[in-house]
Design a protein around this motif. Structure first.
Motif, mmCIF file in Angstrom:
data_model
loop_
_atom_site.group_PDB
_atom_site.id
_atom_site.type_symbol
_atom_site.label_atom_id
_atom_site.label_comp_id
_atom_site.label_asym_id
_atom_site.label_seq_id
_atom_site.Cartn_x
_atom_site.Cartn_y
_atom_site.Cartn_z
ATOM 1 N N PRO A 232 37.221 72.387 25.869
ATOM 2 C CA PRO A 232 35.897 72.728 25.306
ATOM 3 C C PRO A 232 34.736 72.290 26.184
ATOM 4 C CG PRO A 232 37.333 71.924 23.571
ATOM 5 C CD PRO A 232 38.082 71.730 24.855
ATOM 6 N N GLY B 190 37.392 78.930 23.547
ATOM 7 C CA GLY B 190 36.197 78.234 24.017
ATOM 8 C C GLY B 190 35.100 79.193 24.425
ATOM 9 N N ALA C 231 33.579 80.620 21.331
ATOM 10 C CA ALA C 231 32.645 79.666 20.722
ATOM 11 C C ALA C 231 31.334 79.615 21.504
ATOM 12 C CB ALA C 231 33.281 78.275 20.673
ATOM 13 N N SER D 20 34.335 74.997 19.577
ATOM 14 C CA SER D 20 35.559 75.284 20.324
ATOM 15 C C SER D 20 36.655 74.287 19.973
ATOM 16 C CB SER D 20 35.274 75.239 21.826
ATOM 17 O OG SER D 20 36.459 75.383 22.568
#
Length: 255
Positions: A83, A167, A170, A184
């Protein structure tokens, strides 16, 4: 495809010129090294008791006692690390006010997303390559089976690619990199623990939850088995994550 590779190269250059890559990689290697050392030290202590294990019908195997749990631990570390790598993928474009230029560029949005994905994947691949010192050390010290090591690293790379796809998705939802990282992490952790409810659910729902879980498809890779169904699952997961990103970005184009 050329445009995607160009964007991936641009992302790589941005990572290597940023302290984020070096800090994240250092933390990743430090955590992995400590876990690897702990498992190796435990294996060394157990080796002195090998006759007792043989009497119990157990054979000490470096793959089973060191490499397999080390790679499993690596997948957990990447859950926290990735992330931080993907949070800037699209959120930074929005923060720097370059996102409208991205939407109006002649490069297709699918190529942009693919380039961002490949750039992040290459960064993680470099980190995994650096972590392979542990395998080289074991190859010099013992005689592990190569097959499970290669399949294990392939499984880790595929799982990491799934993390990256979530990720980037997100990152497409916000212009704040910290929020993108938190979202994430939440998505990835949920796909990890979703299988925990399988035992308390009914047989059909439990089987579905187990199949959806990212963890359940890693076990065969760690044991040296490359199952086509597991590969298909990971590739489908990646494609779905990137598709969600594409839909979010496209909705912003017309909003």
């Amino acid at each position: 495809m050329k445009q995607s590779l160009w964007i991936a190269k641009r992302e790589l250059n941005a990572f290597f010129q940023s302290p984020i890559f070096y800090v994240v990689t250092t933390v990743f290697l430090a955590l992995y090294s400590w876990m690897f050392y702990s498992l190796l030290a435990l294996f060394g202590a157990q080796s002195f008791q090998a006759p007792q294990f043989q009497q119990m019908g157990q054979i000490l195997n470096v793959n089973q006692f060191v490499i397999e749990p080390s790679l499993a631990n690596m997948s957990v570390i990447l859950l926290f690390i990735i992330p931080l790598i993907t949070m800037r993928a699209l959120a930074e474009e929005k923060k720097n006010k370059t996102f409208p230029l991205l939407l109006s560029s002649p490069v297709h949005m699918r190529e942009i997303i693919a380039g961002k994905f490949l750039g992040c994947l290459c960064v993680v691949a470099v980190m995994l390559l650096l972590s392979s010192y542990s395998v080289i050390f074991i190859l010099f010290m013992g005689s592990p089976e190569i097959g499970p090591i290669l399949s294990g690293y392939l499984g880790i790379l595929l799982m990491a690619a799934c993390y990256i796809s979530l990720g980037i998705f997100a990152s497409s939802l916000t212009d704040n990199q910290i929020i993108a990282a938190v979202i994430s992490f939440g998505f990835i952790l949920f796909m990890w623990i979703i299988g925990w409810a399988a035992q308390s659910a009914g047989p059909e729902l439990g089987e579905l939850l187990n199949y959806i879980s990212l963890v359940s498809h890693m076990e065969s890779f760690l044991q040296g088995v490359i199952d086509s169904s597991d590969v298909a699952y990971y590739l489908s997961f990646i494609a779905f994550g990137l598709f969600l990103t594409y839909r979010v970005v496209e909705s912003r184009r017309w909003s």
